[in-house]
Design a protein around this motif. Sequence first.
Motif, mmCIF file in Angstrom:
data_model
loop_
_atom_site.group_PDB
_atom_site.id
_atom_site.type_symbol
_atom_site.label_atom_id
_atom_site.label_comp_id
_atom_site.label_asym_id
_atom_site.label_seq_id
_atom_site.Cartn_x
_atom_site.Cartn_y
_atom_site.Cartn_z
ATOM 1 N N THR A 10 0.831 -1.209 0.000
ATOM 2 C CA THR A 10 0.000 0.000 0.000
ATOM 3 C C THR A 10 0.865 1.259 0.000
ATOM 4 O O THR A 10 0.561 2.238 -0.693
ATOM 5 C CB THR A 10 -0.932 -0.003 1.222
ATOM 6 O OG1 THR A 10 -1.777 -1.151 1.157
ATOM 7 C CG2 THR A 10 -1.790 1.248 1.257
ATOM 8 N N GLY A 11 1.953 1.238 0.751
ATOM 9 C CA GLY A 11 2.857 2.376 0.745
ATOM 10 C C GLY A 11 3.495 2.593 -0.613
ATOM 11 O O GLY A 11 3.660 3.741 -1.064
ATOM 12 N N ILE A 12 3.853 1.504 -1.278
ATOM 13 C CA ILE A 12 4.447 1.610 -2.621
ATOM 14 C C ILE A 12 3.447 2.205 -3.605
ATOM 15 O O ILE A 12 3.773 3.095 -4.400
ATOM 16 C CB ILE A 12 4.921 0.223 -3.093
ATOM 17 C CG1 ILE A 12 6.093 -0.257 -2.226
ATOM 18 C CG2 ILE A 12 5.319 0.244 -4.560
ATOM 19 C CD1 ILE A 12 6.439 -1.716 -2.415
ATOM 20 N N VAL A 13 2.211 1.719 -3.565
ATOM 21 C CA VAL A 13 1.174 2.260 -4.462
ATOM 22 C C VAL A 13 0.913 3.725 -4.149
ATOM 23 O O VAL A 13 0.730 4.555 -5.054
ATOM 24 C CB VAL A 13 -0.118 1.428 -4.336
ATOM 25 C CG1 VAL A 13 -1.244 2.064 -5.157
ATOM 26 C CG2 VAL A 13 0.125 0.001 -4.790
ATOM 27 N N GLY A 14 0.904 4.058 -2.852
ATOM 28 C CA GLY A 14 0.704 5.452 -2.476
ATOM 29 C C GLY A 14 1.772 6.371 -3.043
ATOM 30 O O GLY A 14 1.488 7.528 -3.381
ATOM 31 N N GLY A 15 2.991 5.847 -3.178
ATOM 32 C CA GLY A 15 4.056 6.663 -3.749
ATOM 33 C C GLY A 15 4.055 6.671 -5.263
ATOM 34 O O GLY A 15 4.055 7.734 -5.895
ATOM 35 N N ASN B 106 -6.592 3.233 -4.360
ATOM 36 C CA ASN B 106 -7.285 2.130 -3.685
ATOM 37 C C ASN B 106 -7.751 1.062 -4.666
ATOM 38 O O ASN B 106 -7.836 -0.113 -4.307
ATOM 39 C CB ASN B 106 -8.467 2.673 -2.870
ATOM 40 C CG ASN B 106 -8.038 3.139 -1.495
ATOM 41 O OD1 ASN B 106 -7.225 2.495 -0.829
ATOM 42 N ND2 ASN B 106 -8.575 4.263 -1.056
ATOM 43 N N VAL B 107 -8.051 1.457 -5.894
ATOM 44 C CA VAL B 107 -8.376 0.449 -6.908
ATOM 45 C C VAL B 107 -7.161 -0.454 -7.146
ATOM 46 O O VAL B 107 -7.280 -1.695 -7.197
ATOM 47 C CB VAL B 107 -8.827 1.126 -8.223
ATOM 48 C CG1 VAL B 107 -8.841 0.114 -9.365
ATOM 49 C CG2 VAL B 107 -10.213 1.742 -8.062
ATOM 50 N N VAL B 108 -5.989 0.147 -7.284
ATOM 51 C CA VAL B 108 -4.768 -0.645 -7.490
ATOM 52 C C VAL B 108 -4.479 -1.505 -6.265
ATOM 53 O O VAL B 108 -4.135 -2.693 -6.384
ATOM 54 C CB VAL B 108 -3.573 0.280 -7.798
ATOM 55 C CG1 VAL B 108 -2.283 -0.525 -7.910
ATOM 56 C CG2 VAL B 108 -3.824 1.056 -9.081
ATOM 57 N N CYS B 109 -4.632 -0.922 -5.070
ATOM 58 C CA CYS B 109 -4.421 -1.708 -3.841
ATOM 59 C C CYS B 109 -5.404 -2.872 -3.775
ATOM 60 O O CYS B 109 -5.047 -3.976 -3.336
ATOM 61 C CB CYS B 109 -4.578 -0.806 -2.615
ATOM 62 S SG CYS B 109 -3.209 0.328 -2.345
ATOM 63 N N GLY B 110 -6.647 -2.639 -4.187
ATOM 64 C CA GLY B 110 -7.630 -3.709 -4.175
ATOM 65 C C GLY B 110 -7.273 -4.824 -5.135
ATOM 66 O O GLY B 110 -7.430 -6.010 -4.813
ATOM 67 N N LEU C 282 -3.791 -3.358 1.748
ATOM 68 C CA LEU C 282 -4.554 -2.528 2.668
ATOM 69 C C LEU C 282 -5.103 -1.296 1.964
ATOM 70 O O LEU C 282 -4.533 -0.836 0.973
ATOM 71 C CB LEU C 282 -3.656 -2.079 3.826
ATOM 72 C CG LEU C 282 -3.239 -3.143 4.850
ATOM 73 C CD1 LEU C 282 -2.176 -2.572 5.778
ATOM 74 C CD2 LEU C 282 -4.435 -3.613 5.651
ATOM 75 N N PRO C 283 -6.188 -0.723 2.478
ATOM 76 C CA PRO C 283 -6.664 0.551 1.928
ATOM 77 C C PRO C 283 -5.706 1.664 2.297
ATOM 78 O O PRO C 283 -4.959 1.584 3.276
ATOM 79 C CB PRO C 283 -8.024 0.736 2.613
ATOM 80 C CG PRO C 283 -7.908 -0.022 3.890
ATOM 81 C CD PRO C 283 -7.046 -1.210 3.574
ATOM 82 N N MET C 284 -5.728 2.726 1.515
ATOM 83 C CA MET C 284 -4.821 3.844 1.762
ATOM 84 C C MET C 284 -5.600 5.119 2.017
ATOM 85 O O MET C 284 -6.754 5.279 1.592
ATOM 86 C CB MET C 284 -3.885 4.058 0.573
ATOM 87 C CG MET C 284 -4.534 4.692 -0.630
ATOM 88 S SD MET C 284 -3.325 5.279 -1.818
ATOM 89 C CE MET C 284 -2.427 3.781 -2.138
ATOM 90 N N THR C 285 -4.949 6.010 2.711
ATOM 91 C CA THR C 285 -5.415 7.382 2.868
ATOM 92 C C THR C 285 -4.188 8.282 2.819
ATOM 93 O O THR C 285 -3.054 7.809 2.875
ATOM 94 C CB THR C 285 -6.141 7.618 4.212
ATOM 95 O OG1 THR C 285 -5.180 7.599 5.274
ATOM 96 C CG2 THR C 285 -7.199 6.567 4.474
ATOM 97 N N ALA C 286 -4.427 9.569 2.721
ATOM 98 C CA ALA C 286 -3.329 10.508 2.925
ATOM 99 C C ALA C 286 -3.043 10.559 4.418
ATOM 100 O O ALA C 286 -3.960 10.570 5.236
ATOM 101 C CB ALA C 286 -3.717 11.885 2.414
ATOM 102 N N VAL C 287 -1.772 10.555 4.780
ATOM 103 C CA VAL C 287 -1.378 10.451 6.180
ATOM 104 C C VAL C 287 -0.664 11.731 6.589
ATOM 105 O O VAL C 287 0.348 12.112 5.983
ATOM 106 C CB VAL C 287 -0.459 9.238 6.406
ATOM 107 C CG1 VAL C 287 -0.212 9.024 7.890
ATOM 108 C CG2 VAL C 287 -1.081 7.987 5.784
ATOM 109 N N ILE C 288 -1.164 12.390 7.622
ATOM 110 C CA ILE C 288 -0.635 13.689 8.021
ATOM 111 C C ILE C 288 0.792 13.579 8.552
ATOM 112 O O ILE C 288 1.608 14.481 8.352
ATOM 113 C CB ILE C 288 -1.568 14.345 9.070
ATOM 114 C CG1 ILE C 288 -1.103 15.771 9.379
ATOM 115 C CG2 ILE C 288 -1.644 13.504 10.315
ATOM 116 C CD1 ILE C 288 -1.114 16.705 8.224
ATOM 117 N N VAL C 289 1.137 12.468 9.230
ATOM 118 C CA VAL C 289 2.484 12.342 9.795
ATOM 119 C C VAL C 289 3.521 12.334 8.679
ATOM 120 O O VAL C 289 4.516 13.078 8.709
ATOM 121 C CB VAL C 289 2.594 11.072 10.651
ATOM 122 C CG1 VAL C 289 4.031 10.871 11.130
ATOM 123 C CG2 VAL C 289 1.648 11.153 11.848
#
Length: 534
Positions: A49-54, A285-289, A294-301
Motif C-alpha cells: 500500500t505504501g508503494i502504491v501510495g508513492g 485504492n483500486v490498485v491496492c484492491g 490494505l486501503p490507503m489514505t493521505a497520512v498527516i504524519v
Amino acid sequence: MRNASNPFRLHSLWRGELAASLVVFLVALPLCVGVAVASGVPAELGLVTGIVGGLVVGGLPGSSLQVSGPAAGLTVLVYEAVRTYGLSALGVLVLGAGVVQLGLGVLRLGRWFRAVSVAVVQGMLAGIGLVLVAGQVYAMGDVAAPGGGAVEKVTGLGSLPGAVDPVALAVGGATVVVLVVWPRWRRGARFVPAPLVAVGGAAVVTGVFDLGVRRVEVQGLLEAVRVPSVDDLALLSQMGVVGTVLAFALIASAESLFSAAAVDQLHDGPRTDYDRELVAQGAGNVVCGVLGALPMTAVIVRSAANVRAGARTKASRVLHGVWLLVFAALLPGVLEVIPVAALAGLLVYAGCKLVPVRELVVLWRGRHRGEVVVLGVTALAIVAWNLFEGVLVGLALAVAKTAWDISHVQVETEDQGNAGVVVRVVGNATFLRLPKLLDALEGVPQDRDVRLELGGLRHVDHACAAALAAWRAGRVQESGTVGEKGELEGPAGPDKVGRGGLAGTGGDSREGLEGQKLERLGAQGRMATSRSTS
C-alpha cells in the motif's frame, strides 16, 4: 545569466526532493509494517500500500505534497473486516472503496467532505484511537487480545497484569518513550525520524540480547499479494460487504481531505484540488484492491515530514515509493528482526495522537462545549458499538446541535412610559425555543399598551406563528378593545392594518395571525402593532 543558473537550481531542487523522499521513506517504513500487523494481515501488504501510495497516487494531480499509504485510522475497520469476511475478501473491499471514491471525485463531491462537522471527524478519529490503543496494549505484552469488540478489550485490561510478558512489555514501553522523547531533540529528529529510531532501536536491542519476544513474520512480497477472483467479487452482493465498502470509502476520503487541508497550511505552494485528490485516492485504492493490499489514505504524519524536509514537488513522494519497493524486493528479511511489541508501541502512540486532547481543551475554554459533547459522544459510541454506528450517532447529534444553535430567539421588552411597552422579537422563532418565547410574552404586564415588533425575525415556523396569534388574540379578548388602526413600516413605506389585525403584505388586513404572513414579516423587516387596555 538565467540559463547558467538553471542547472544549479535544478540540481538543488532534485537534491532537496531526494533528501525529503528518504526522510519520508524512513517514517513510512515502520508505520506501513505496524499498521499491517495491527490490521491482522501480512506485513508485506502494508508495504504494498505504501508503494502504491508513492508510485501511483504520488504522480497524480490533487495535492502536491501530501503522502499516502496505510493509516492507523482504518486499522480497526480493516481488522474487523478481515475477521468477519476473511483475508481473501480484503482486496474486494478495498477495490470497491476505490471505485466509490473515483465516482465521488468525478461527480465533484470532494469539496462536500469539508462540510462534515469537524467535531464528528475528530470524534471518529478519537474513537478509532481509543479502540486501537485498547487492542495494541495486549500486543505490547505479547498477549492475545480477547475476541469481540472494543468493550471486551477494554474490560479485559484488568486481567493483563498477570498475563503479560514483562520483557515484551518493556520493549513496547521503551518504544513509546523514545517516540515521545526523541522529537524534543530537534537536530537529531531532523535527520532521523522518531519512528525509525524507536522501532530500529528495539530491533537492535532484541537481536543483540536475543530477547525471547514475538517478532514479525515474513512470507515474501509476491506471496502476500493476492488478486481477487470472480468468486471474491461476488461478495459485493452482500449488504454487509457493501456497508463495509462505503465505510472504507467515506472514512478514507474524509481523512485524506482533512489531511490535505492541514498540509496546505504547512506550505505556501499550490493548494489542493479536492476533487482531483479524491480521484487520485480512488485510483490508488483500486490498485491496492487489485493487489489485495490494505486501503490507503493521505497520512498527516508522513505528509508533514515531507513538507518539513524541504519537498517542493511531487518527486519526493514518488521517490519514497521507489525506496519502499527496493526495500521490499531486496531486504524483506530485515522485517523479521522487528519485535511485534515495538510495532504495538508505535501503534499505541499513534492511537493516542488520534485523540485531540489539546483541541478539546481549546474548545472547552472557548465555550464551544457543544462541539466537545459531539466529539465525546461520537468517540464513545464507536467504542461501545462500532465505527459505522458511532459516526451515524455523531452526525445525528451534530445536526441536532446545529438546529438548536440556529433557533435562538430573543424577546426584548422596552417600557416607554405613557407610550406603552414595546416587545421586540429577534432571531429565529422555532418550536425548539417556543417555551422561552411564550414565557417572555406572558410576562408582559396586562395593564399596559403593547406594541409588538417582529422586524428582527429572520424565520418563523408554524408553531411559533400560531403561538403569536394565540397570544395576540388572548390580549384582545381580555381587553375587549383594540386599536382602531396600526401601521407597518416596511421597506416600501407604511402599510395600513385594519381593526384587530397584524398585517401581512401589500396592505392585507384580516383577523388573526397566519404563519405565512409572519414569515413574510420576518423576511421583509415588517412590524406589527397591537394595543390592548384592561
